[in-house]
Design an enzyme around this catalytic site. Structure first.
Site, PDB file in Angstrom:
ATOM      1  N   SER A  16       0.830  -1.212   0.000  1.00 43.93           N
ATOM      2  CA  SER A  16       0.000   0.000   0.000  1.00 43.93           C
ATOM      3  C   SER A  16       0.863   1.260   0.000  1.00 43.93           C
ATOM      4  CB  SER A  16      -0.918   0.019   1.218  1.00 43.93           C
ATOM      5  OG  SER A  16      -1.699  -1.146   1.264  1.00 43.93           O
TER       6      SER A  16
HETATM    7  N1  SAH Z   1      -0.849  -4.997   3.954  1.00 49.00           N
HETATM    8  C1  SAH Z   1      -0.155  -5.292   2.725  1.00 49.00           C
HETATM    9  C2  SAH Z   1      -0.998  -4.925   1.524  1.00 49.00           C
HETATM   10  C3  SAH Z   1      -0.970  -6.018   0.518  1.00 49.00           C
HETATM   11  S1  SAH Z   1      -2.162  -5.923  -0.763  1.00 49.00           S
HETATM   12  C4  SAH Z   1       1.220  -4.640   2.678  1.00 49.00           C
HETATM   13  O1  SAH Z   1       1.548  -3.825   3.573  1.00 49.00           O
HETATM   14  O2  SAH Z   1       2.007  -4.971   1.806  1.00 49.00           O
HETATM   15  C5  SAH Z   1      -3.475  -6.883  -0.067  1.00 49.00           C
HETATM   16  C6  SAH Z   1      -3.186  -8.321   0.219  1.00 49.00           C
HETATM   17  O3  SAH Z   1      -4.430  -8.930   0.609  1.00 49.00           O
HETATM   18  C7  SAH Z   1      -2.653  -9.145  -0.949  1.00 49.00           C
HETATM   19  O4  SAH Z   1      -1.444  -9.725  -0.583  1.00 49.00           O
HETATM   20  C8  SAH Z   1      -3.752 -10.199  -1.181  1.00 49.00           C
HETATM   21  O5  SAH Z   1      -3.229 -11.455  -1.576  1.00 49.00           O
HETATM   22  C9  SAH Z   1      -4.387 -10.271   0.187  1.00 49.00           C
HETATM   23  N2  SAH Z   1      -5.751 -10.805   0.214  1.00 49.00           N
HETATM   24  C10 SAH Z   1      -6.767 -10.577  -0.648  1.00 49.00           C
HETATM   25  N3  SAH Z   1      -7.875 -11.247  -0.256  1.00 49.00           N
HETATM   26  C11 SAH Z   1      -7.545 -11.903   0.894  1.00 49.00           C
HETATM   27  C12 SAH Z   1      -8.268 -12.761   1.785  1.00 49.00           C
HETATM   28  N4  SAH Z   1      -9.543 -13.104   1.611  1.00 49.00           N
HETATM   29  N5  SAH Z   1      -7.607 -13.252   2.857  1.00 49.00           N
HETATM   30  C13 SAH Z   1      -6.305 -12.955   3.076  1.00 49.00           C
HETATM   31  N6  SAH Z   1      -5.569 -12.148   2.262  1.00 49.00           N
HETATM   32  C14 SAH Z   1      -6.186 -11.633   1.200  1.00 49.00           C
END
Ligand code: SAH
Length: 222
Positions: free
Chosen positions: A64
């Site tokens: 993000s």
């Molecule tokens: N907090 C992260 C943001 C990553 S983007 C950071 O600081 O890098 C969002 C993430 O949510 C992705 O890695 C995606 O694979 C995950 N995601 C999407 N749907 C999900 C679900 N149902 N359960 C767990 N993770 C999920």
């Protein structure tokens, strides 16, 4: 656990940008200052690590934007007594920021490769007050519930009911809501002592899809 050497001035520049955007308190910004964001990115993107932008982390996902991490962390109003649930471990960057400000963080990620990489990196950086699991975060983590704070870092069409159930009284949930490719809003839900949920809209955001049973269907996701 500090940022170091030649990267230092770039962290300071990012901090100046975040201060100007006025999205978070000094407490949150100081926590972010201690997390070396370049280590959460592959070499190809590490030179852009301290720009205020989202960047690819593999599996079609993104780390993000720092100002969004700051805004969401601020909205959680964390303290060192809190037990936190994060949905979407991704690179682990937001998780590291949460580890600085909370007692214990539980983080769920659906992609094993991302979860494993983030877990190893956080341990290498000296964080030990967290646990990760691979699974569908739209169902929360009921064995560990209730949570004082819940943060979801991917956007689904609605707030997953399981997450509201697993929020403690006086708890706060921060989540982007909106269909993939459509406009999304960051929402903060606060649970009262008697279980009543109050919702506030914090503003427009752009997130990757929250894919799962109470999120976006797998075949429709990117
Ligand atoms: N907090 C992260 C943001 C990553 S983007 C950071 O600081 O890098 C969002 C993430 O949510 C992705 O890695 C995606 O694979 C995950 N995601 C999407 N749907 C999900 C679900 N149902 N359960 C767990 N993770 C999920």
């Amino acid at each position: 656990m500090t940022a170091f050497g030649q990267k230092d001035f770039r962290i300071q520049r990012m901090m100046d940008v975040l201060r100007q955007k006025n999205v978070a308190s000094d407490t949150v910004l100081r926590a972010m200052e201690l997390v070396p964001r370049h280590q959460f990115l592959s070499r190809a993107f590490s030179s852009d690590a301290y720009d205020d932008s989202a960047l690819p982390i593999g599996e079609n996902q993104t780390i993000s934007q720092p100002s969004v991490v700051a805004q969401m962390t601020e909205a959680l109003n964390l303290n060192k007594g809190h037990k936190v649930l994060e949905i979407g471990t991704g690179s682990g960057y937001q998780l590291a920021v949460l580890c600085q400000l909370a007692r214990r963080v539980f983080s769920v990620e659906r992609h094993r490769s991302l979860s494993e990489r983030a877990t190893t990196l956080l341990h290498d950086l000296g964080y030990h007050n967290f646990i990760t699991v691979v699974g569908d975060g739209t169902l929360g983590w009921h064995q560990q519930a209730p949570f004082d704070r819940i943060i979801v870092t991917a956007a689904g069409p609605k707030i997953p009911p399981a997450l509201l159930d697993q929020l403690a009284p006086e708890g706060i949930l921060v989540i982007p809501v909106g269909a993939p490719g459509k406009s999304q809003q960051l929402i903060r839900c606060t649970k009262s002592l008697d279980g009543h949920i109050q919702q506030e809209i914090l503003g427009p955001v752009v997130f990757v899809p929250l894919v799962g049973e109470q999120g976006v269907e797998e075949r429709r996701s990117a």
